[in-house]
Design a protein around this motif. Structure first.
Motif, PDB file in Angstrom:
ATOM      1  N   PRO B 498      35.660  46.080  43.759  1.00 16.56           N
ATOM      2  CA  PRO B 498      36.753  46.579  42.918  1.00 16.56           C
ATOM      3  C   PRO B 498      36.721  45.908  41.552  1.00 16.56           C
ATOM      4  CG  PRO B 498      37.582  45.045  44.558  1.00 16.56           C
ATOM      5  CD  PRO B 498      36.128  45.225  44.845  1.00 16.56           C
ATOM      6  N   GLU B 499      37.611  46.350  40.684  1.00 20.11           N
ATOM      7  CA  GLU B 499      37.490  45.976  39.278  1.00 20.11           C
ATOM      8  C   GLU B 499      37.488  44.473  39.042  1.00 20.11           C
ATOM      9  OE1 GLU B 499      39.881  48.282  36.712  1.00 20.11           O
ATOM     10  OE2 GLU B 499      39.342  47.129  34.938  1.00 20.11           O
ATOM     11  N   GLU B 500      38.393  43.743  39.702  1.00 17.44           N
ATOM     12  CA  GLU B 500      38.472  42.323  39.330  1.00 17.44           C
ATOM     13  C   GLU B 500      37.225  41.575  39.786  1.00 17.44           C
ATOM     14  OE1 GLU B 500      39.696  43.153  42.082  1.00 17.44           O
ATOM     15  OE2 GLU B 500      40.085  41.528  43.470  1.00 17.44           O
ATOM     16  N   GLU B 501      36.569  42.054  40.852  1.00 22.37           N
ATOM     17  CA  GLU B 501      35.315  41.413  41.285  1.00 22.37           C
ATOM     18  C   GLU B 501      34.162  41.847  40.388  1.00 22.37           C
ATOM     19  OE1 GLU B 501      34.674  42.116  45.442  1.00 22.37           O
ATOM     20  OE2 GLU B 501      36.473  41.033  46.031  1.00 22.37           O
ATOM     21  N   SER B 502      34.158  43.133  40.026  1.00 21.68           N
ATOM     22  CA  SER B 502      33.139  43.608  39.079  1.00 21.68           C
ATOM     23  C   SER B 502      33.226  42.818  37.788  1.00 21.68           C
ATOM     24  CB  SER B 502      33.336  45.097  38.782  1.00 21.68           C
ATOM     25  OG  SER B 502      33.234  45.872  39.939  1.00 21.68           O
ATOM     26  N   ASP B 503      34.458  42.540  37.347  1.00 24.27           N
ATOM     27  CA  ASP B 503      34.646  41.802  36.094  1.00 24.27           C
ATOM     28  C   ASP B 503      34.034  40.408  36.191  1.00 24.27           C
ATOM     29  OD1 ASP B 503      37.955  43.049  35.021  1.00 24.27           O
ATOM     30  OD2 ASP B 503      35.969  43.968  35.115  1.00 24.27           O
ATOM     31  N   LEU B 514      37.805  42.278  28.438  1.00 23.78           N
ATOM     32  CA  LEU B 514      39.150  42.260  27.869  1.00 23.78           C
ATOM     33  C   LEU B 514      39.989  41.248  28.650  1.00 23.78           C
ATOM     34  CD1 LEU B 514      39.739  46.073  27.404  1.00 23.78           C
ATOM     35  CD2 LEU B 514      39.714  44.358  25.596  1.00 23.78           C
ATOM     36  N   PRO B 515      40.911  40.589  27.971  1.00 26.08           N
ATOM     37  CA  PRO B 515      41.808  39.675  28.694  1.00 26.08           C
ATOM     38  C   PRO B 515      42.531  40.446  29.791  1.00 26.08           C
ATOM     39  CG  PRO B 515      42.141  39.517  26.314  1.00 26.08           C
ATOM     40  CD  PRO B 515      41.250  40.686  26.540  1.00 26.08           C
ATOM     41  N   SER B 516      42.611  39.846  30.964  1.00 27.72           N
ATOM     42  CA  SER B 516      43.274  40.544  32.074  1.00 27.72           C
ATOM     43  C   SER B 516      43.758  39.553  33.107  1.00 27.72           C
ATOM     44  CB  SER B 516      42.304  41.525  32.721  1.00 27.72           C
ATOM     45  OG  SER B 516      41.220  40.811  33.292  1.00 27.72           O
ATOM     46  N   GLY B 517      44.550  40.036  34.044  1.00 27.71           N
ATOM     47  CA  GLY B 517      45.008  39.205  35.159  1.00 27.71           C
ATOM     48  C   GLY B 517      45.460  40.109  36.288  1.00 27.71           C
ATOM     49  N   LEU B 518      45.512  39.544  37.490  1.00 26.95           N
ATOM     50  CA  LEU B 518      45.889  40.341  38.662  1.00 26.95           C
ATOM     51  C   LEU B 518      47.302  39.971  39.081  1.00 26.95           C
ATOM     52  CD1 LEU B 518      44.527  42.455  40.535  1.00 26.95           C
ATOM     53  CD2 LEU B 518      44.082  40.582  42.122  1.00 26.95           C
ATOM     54  N   ALA B 519      48.201  40.940  39.048  1.00 27.46           N
ATOM     55  CA  ALA B 519      49.602  40.673  39.391  1.00 27.46           C
ATOM     56  C   ALA B 519      49.872  41.112  40.823  1.00 27.46           C
ATOM     57  CB  ALA B 519      50.522  41.424  38.428  1.00 27.46           C
ATOM     58  N   HIS B 520      50.724  40.321  41.501  1.00 25.25           N
ATOM     59  CA  HIS B 520      51.055  40.638  42.893  1.00 25.25           C
ATOM     60  C   HIS B 520      52.531  40.955  43.074  1.00 25.25           C
ATOM     61  CE1 HIS B 520      47.292  38.275  42.983  1.00 25.25           C
ATOM     62  NE2 HIS B 520      46.966  39.142  43.925  1.00 25.25           N
ATOM     63  N   GLY B 586      46.264  44.097  44.437  1.00 23.47           N
ATOM     64  CA  GLY B 586      47.130  43.744  43.320  1.00 23.47           C
ATOM     65  C   GLY B 586      47.053  44.794  42.254  1.00 23.47           C
ATOM     66  N   ILE B 587      47.785  44.553  41.148  1.00 20.04           N
ATOM     67  CA  ILE B 587      47.721  45.463  40.003  1.00 20.04           C
ATOM     68  C   ILE B 587      47.105  44.690  38.840  1.00 20.04           C
ATOM     69  CG2 ILE B 587      49.019  46.916  38.393  1.00 20.04           C
ATOM     70  CD1 ILE B 587      49.123  47.933  41.289  1.00 20.04           C
ATOM     71  N   LEU B 588      46.017  45.220  38.323  1.00 20.18           N
ATOM     72  CA  LEU B 588      45.322  44.553  37.217  1.00 20.18           C
ATOM     73  C   LEU B 588      46.035  44.884  35.917  1.00 20.18           C
ATOM     74  CD1 LEU B 588      42.591  42.945  36.714  1.00 20.18           C
ATOM     75  CD2 LEU B 588      41.727  45.112  35.832  1.00 20.18           C
ATOM     76  N   ILE B 589      46.348  43.836  35.183  1.00 27.58           N
ATOM     77  CA  ILE B 589      46.960  44.024  33.865  1.00 27.58           C
ATOM     78  C   ILE B 589      45.873  43.696  32.841  1.00 27.58           C
ATOM     79  CG2 ILE B 589      48.918  43.445  32.401  1.00 27.58           C
ATOM     80  CD1 ILE B 589      50.267  43.536  34.959  1.00 27.58           C
ATOM     81  N   GLN B 590      45.634  44.603  31.950  1.00 32.51           N
ATOM     82  CA  GLN B 590      44.507  44.403  31.025  1.00 32.51           C
ATOM     83  C   GLN B 590      44.927  44.794  29.612  1.00 32.51           C
ATOM     84  OE1 GLN B 590      41.104  47.225  31.092  1.00 32.51           O
ATOM     85  NE2 GLN B 590      39.932  45.479  31.803  1.00 32.51           N
TER      86      GLN B 590
END
Lengths: 80, 710
Positions: B498-503, B514-520, B586-590
């Motif tokens: 998924p995206e956060e692992e690909s990143d 891009l700056p990002s974070g995973l919100a729970h 989670g929801i990725l915030i980017q």
């Protein structure tokens, strides 16, 4: 019919069809490699054996037989 | 597949220049392959000794026969097996005992017939390995060497071709006979002619390596049905082209889109085997031909004439219409009509009739005879602004075809610039065409073919003169970090990152993220969005959801913390409705980049060529227009730049309609990093970066979304 009779008749037919000297036919002789049978002659041989022994063989399986002794064994399976 | 790692360095000298040949399984029946192969060797004046090996014949064609190859008292350099496939193992075994190191196995009935044949082929490979025998075939037409030192026709082709400088290698034996007949009619000669059949031992790559150093070969033509070692083919071709200046032309059949149907990514679905093959050949400098005719059209230009130094051509014609056709074809092939110097123009004014057109294309008009062609052609070739000349003739009643042909040959021969001819027609011009072909002036029925051949020759020159591209070395690569993510996913039985692992994987290879974070939680989403800075994009992250937009799992342009909190809840509700079983991580915030051009980068693992990199403009450009380019990894700076400039929509990046140019340099770097990633992480089967946002020049680019399949 015993195997020695089958063997001698197989050798006779083989020599006739492939036009080779019967002295050159050994039990382990390979029809193509040692006796020079081409694909047409292989088919002729099968037909000649069938006529000689009055049998009808599975042609596909017959074509897999490569040696004189193999032919003897194969034909023995058909001859009573 | 020819597993060449199992065989030592292949020595083909005894295949092409054997001092002695044994034909195993020959017979006296004319018109059969076993007989005709032996007869051909005799008939075509082989310079060595030939032994027939026949189980029951005492002699074949008057030559004493041996029952077995082991009975031959002298050494045998080359064995040709024409026994039925069922006993080739016995024949090859004896060759091994005899000490024969090279063989050609003509017999069919191996891999090409199915499982029983595969088994037979494996058996002969084992025997060959045991005795260190290299062999051509099985299931082939044979080998021809026209060199007078050898004169070996170890094939069942109807006749020996004339000697020439073109080598032809073919995976199809039947095609070989058609090609020989075709070439005969056109007076095209060959240096070496090989039908390599199933390539169970010697492959086209081994043959190419031999021909690289063959002084008799100037041009290499190959007909291929399958590519088993794409990287080897590319590297060998590139080596030949750049080190020896010999062109390599390949006709690869089977242009169907295999392997694309089941692909999960854009790259996977666009990178069909034929598109990849096209790209790979271009990258290696191989001239890919689509027909036999096109192949020989290019071959004769390359074999008979100097390679063009530029694209400025002069057209000499005795008729206006064909001159226009040739002009159209010239422009269509991205060539240029040369501008004549003042001196050339002056010569034309003085020597050509007033009704002649002295600008390019030069129309010497319908009543032109050899002298007018001489002046027009000679002046054009002497002009420093002309790189090559096309000569066109149409048969008017007064046209002296033979003399003009002779004059064309003589004049072109005086200059070190390429000259091609098109005597249009068939019957009346035949006498002239014959003279041209005998004198090695490339002739084409149509001007379009002439232009295409010239363009091929130019393409070859551009690649021949290229320096070897150095790969960029990147520092700060954290391969272990990327490997860990992949290994963990595989251990958990997952095939999709998924995206956060690909990143994490992309970031480890220095691709700009891009700056990002995973919100729970929605609270976390609010705070994270504020820290990143608005506007932001919010996307669901789940192993079970690959296409996020399809399930309304993406919300764009979030501009406040409150909106971020609401968006979090909205996305979860959307997923619950569309895919209730999906496990949400989670929801990725980017950070959302609002300006910039969207491009797509991708990786696909091709079975023949390995890792393939794709580039294109995003959105409609890739989805509807399929305007993409490919390169086989490794991709260096020159190749990266080339693949960007190659797409039709390149001007969108370069700055069209008053827009500023985008940061193309940053995209070139991203492509190279992606190429390195693809080579270092073979577990990655497919990868899409879609989109990569490219900002204005100097402002870089960022990965906005990525998908990796393992």
């Amino acid at each position: 019919m015993d195997k020695s009779e089958i063997k001698s008749r197989v050798e006779k037919v083989t020599a006739l069809v492939l036009k080779v000297d019967p002295k050159d036919i050994s039990p382990t002789a390979n029809f193509a490699f040692d006796l020079g049978a081409d694909s047409m002659q292989s088919i002729e041989l099968i037909a000649a054996y069938e006529e000689e022994f009055n049998i009808s063989m599975d042609e596909q399986k017959a074509r897999e037989v490569q040696t004189v002794e193999g032919a003897v064994e194969f034909i023995a399976g058909y001859v009573k | 597949m020819a597993d060449n790692t199992a065989f030592p360095q292949v020595d083909l000298e005894h295949v092409f220049y054997p001092k002695s040949v044994a034909v195993l399984g020959t017979n006296r029946v004319a018109g059969t392959v076993p007989h005709d192969i032996f007869a051909n060797i005799l008939k075509d004046n082989f310079q060595g000794i030939v032994y027939p090996v026949s189980p029951k014949e005492r002699s074949v064609a008057g030559v004493r026969a041996y029952k077995y190859v082991v009975d031959i008292p002298d050494p045998v350099d080359l064995a040709i097996l024409v026994f039925p496939s069922t006993v080739c193992n016995l024949a090859l075994e004896q060759c091994g005992q005899k000490g024969v190191k090279s063989a050609i196995i003509i017999s069919a009935g191996f891999r090409e017939i199915g499982p029983a044949g595969v088994k037979r082929e494996e058996e002969i490979k084992e025997i060959a390995k045991k005795y260190n025998i290299s062999f051509i075939g099985p299931n082939c037409l044979g080998v021809i060497n026209t060199d007078p030192l050898s004169r070996l026709n170890a094939s069942f082709a109807r006749k020996m071709p004339q000697e020439g400088s073109i080598a032809f290698l073919s995976q199809s034996g039947a095609l070989c006979t058609a090609v020989l007949d075709y070439a005969q009619a056109k007076h095209i000669g060959f240096s070496k002619f090989v039908s390599f059949g199933n390539k169970a031992s010697i492959s086209e790559i081994d043959l190419m390596r031999y021909l690289k150093n063959d002084p008799k070969t100037k041009v290499i033509l190959i007909y291929l049905e399958e590519i088993t070692d794409g990287a080897g083919l590319m590297n060998t071709a590139r080596e030949i082209i750049t080190e020896t200046g010999k062109p390599v032309l390949i006709l690869k059949s089977g242009r169907t889109r295999e392997g694309a149907a089941a692909a999960a990514s854009h790259t996977g679905s666009l990178a069909g085997s034929d598109e990849v093959c096209d790209a790979a050949f271009k990258q290696a400098g191989i001239i890919r031909c689509t027909t036999i005719e096109e192949m020989f059209n290019s071959a004769i230009a390359l074999a008979y004439q100097p390679v063009p130094q530029g694209k400025r051509v002069a057209i000499i014609t005795n008729a206006g219409g064909p001159g226009v056709l040739a002009t159209d074809a010239t422009i269509a092939q991205h060539l240029e009509l040369a501008k004549f110097s003042a001196e050339t123009t002056e010569i034309y004014k003085k020597t050509l009739p007033a009704t002649a057109n002295i600008k390019n294309p030069v129309d010497v008009i319908g009543d032109a005879r050899a002298d007018r062609y001489r002046v027009a052609l000679g002046s054009a070739l002497a002009d420093p602004g002309v790189d090559g000349v096309f000569v066109i003739l149409t048969p008017q009643s007064m046209t002296d075809i033979e003399n003009i042909a002779r004059e064309v040959c003589a004049t072109i021969g005086k200059y070190n610039k390429p000259g091609y001819a098109s005597f249009m027609g068939e019957q009346d011009v035949a006498v002239g065409i014959n003279i041209l072909q005998q004198q090695s002036i490339p002739h084409y029925i149509l001007p379009e073919s002439m232009c295409r051949a010239y363009a091929s020759a130019l393409f070859f020159r551009e690649h021949r003169d290229q320096t070897v591209e150095q790969q960029t070395e990147f520092s700060g690569i954290d391969k272990p970090k990327a490997v860990k993510v992949i290994q963990d996913a595989l251990a958990a039985g997952r095939k999709y990152l998924p995206e956060e692992e690909s990143d994490i994987v992309l970031n480890a290879f220095g691709l700009p993220m891009l700056p990002s974070g995973l919100a729970h939680s929605s609270d976390e989403a609010r705070k994270m969005a504020e820290d990143i800075g608005f506007p932001v994009v919010m996307k669901v992250v789940s192993d079970d959801i690959i296409h996020k937009f399809d399930v309304k799992g993406v919300l764009l342009d979030i501009r406040s913390a409150e909106a971020a909190g609401d968006a979090y809840d909205t996305i979860l509700r959307n997923i619950a409705a569309a895919k209730p079983d999906a496990k949400i991580k989670g929801i990725l915030i980017q950070k959302m980049v609002t300006r910039g051009e969207e491009v797509i980068l991708g990786v696909k693992r091709d079975p023949s060529f390995g890792a393939v990199i794709m580039f294109g403009l995003g959105g409609l450009f890739v989805e509807v227009f399929k305007d993409v380019s490919f390169r086989v990894a490794p991709v260096g700076p020159r190749a990266a730049g080339g693949m960007i400039r190659e797409i039709r929509a390149y001007s969108m990046l370069a700055g069209a309609r008053g827009k500023k140019p985008r940061d193309i340099k940053s995209v070139e770097e991203a492509i190279q990093r992606l190429s390195l990633l693809a080579l270092e992480l073979p577990e990655i089967k497919e990868l899409d970066i879609n989109p990569l946002i490219v900002n204005d020049e100097g402002s870089g680019c960022y990965v906005a979304d990525a998908r990796i399949m393992l």
